[in-house]
Structure formats: structure tokens, C-alpha cells
Design a protein around this motif. Sequence first.
Motif, PDB file in Angstrom:
ATOM      1  N   UNK A 102       1.085  -0.575  -0.328  1.00  0.00           N
ATOM      2  CA  UNK A 102      -0.166  -0.210  -0.042  1.00  0.00           C
ATOM      3  C   UNK A 102       0.432   1.454  -0.223  1.00  0.00           C
ATOM      4  N   UNK A 103       0.647   2.423  -0.761  1.00  0.00           N
ATOM      5  CA  UNK A 103       1.378   3.787  -0.568  1.00  0.00           C
ATOM      6  C   UNK A 103      -0.046   4.601  -0.521  1.00  0.00           C
ATOM      7  N   UNK A 104       0.324   5.678  -0.385  1.00  0.00           N
ATOM      8  CA  UNK A 104      -0.570   6.420   0.513  1.00  0.00           C
ATOM      9  C   UNK A 104       0.135   7.965  -0.069  1.00  0.00           C
ATOM     10  N   UNK A 105      -0.595   8.724  -0.672  1.00  0.00           N
ATOM     11  CA  UNK A 105       0.458   9.347  -1.610  1.00  0.00           C
ATOM     12  C   UNK A 105      -1.364  10.984  -0.900  1.00  0.00           C
ATOM     13  N   UNK A 106      -0.780  11.591  -2.866  1.00  0.00           N
ATOM     14  CA  UNK A 106      -0.967  13.046  -2.924  1.00  0.00           C
ATOM     15  C   UNK A 106      -1.271  13.034  -4.160  1.00  0.00           C
ATOM     16  N   UNK A 107      -2.454  13.865  -4.540  1.00  0.00           N
ATOM     17  CA  UNK A 107      -3.264  13.960  -5.671  1.00  0.00           C
ATOM     18  C   UNK A 107      -2.187  13.864  -6.550  1.00  0.00           C
TER      19      UNK A 107
END
Length: 155
Positions: A102-107
Motif C-alpha cells: 500500500x502506498x499513500x500519497x497526494x493528488x
Amino acid sequence: MNKPAEISQQTTTYYFIRHGEKDRSQSTSNPDLLPKGQKRAEFWAEVLADKNIELIYSTNYKRTIQTATPTAEKFGLEIKKYEANNLFSEEFQEETKGKNVLIVGHVDTTPKFINKILGKEKYKFIPDNENNRLYTVKILPSEKKKSSFKHYHLK
């Protein structure tokens, strides 16, 4: 069969999400999530519950870490930080090969990261009002790469 050959025969799956809804009333570049964003973080943990997540990465912002936390807790994992300007490094590729990540990022960082993995410009910026996309990128044992995304709406 030795370990490196074993790993090379496995599919690597990356799940990408953008952080939940952030508190725009906070006059900081590092705001917390709104209650709706916290609810979305919990929702992502439910959506990902059957994905056998083995590693979790997040940028070093409160909103991304807060989004990753429920999933990390569900799987008993530590959240690893990644630098948005060092996407898909050799070290990252080696560490994640054959795993569900899982990779959590931004727009902006999420599409850039996915495009870097794919080796082509497939995805653009995520609209600022969308926190509901789950992108899936698979690297097959043949090194063929597949990607897709789906909208998930809070219940």
C-alpha cells in the motif's frame, strides 16, 4: 529453489490511495484529516482487508500517515516513509518485489509514482475533490505491467 528465483516468479502488487479529506481550515501545509477523512481511512482498511498487505509506505505528512494508520494497524505493520522525489528507486523495487504494497500519497505524487512504475504517462493529477480512488498496479513475473483504478464510495 533458491529465494531470488522464487521471488522473481511472484507478482508484485501496488495499491495506491490518496490521503483522506484534509482539514483546509488549518493554516498549515501539514493539516490533519477531517472526521470524514478519518472515516475514509478506516474504510480503506476495510477495502484492503483481503489484499494481504505486507508493506505500507506514506509520505511524511500527517494526513497521509493518518490515512495509512488503520490499514497498518489491521495488518500489524509499520508505516515506512518515502520521499516523493525518489519514486520507484532500486532499493524500493528490491524491497517490494513479490509483495502486496500500500502506498499513500497526494493528488500529484500518486500519479507520478504509478507512471514511473509503468514507464509511461498514463495517469494525470487526481482531481482535488476526489479521495476515493484505489489504483492497482501489478508487475507480473514476466515483467509485464498492468494498472487500473476504481472509485470506492464511503458507506
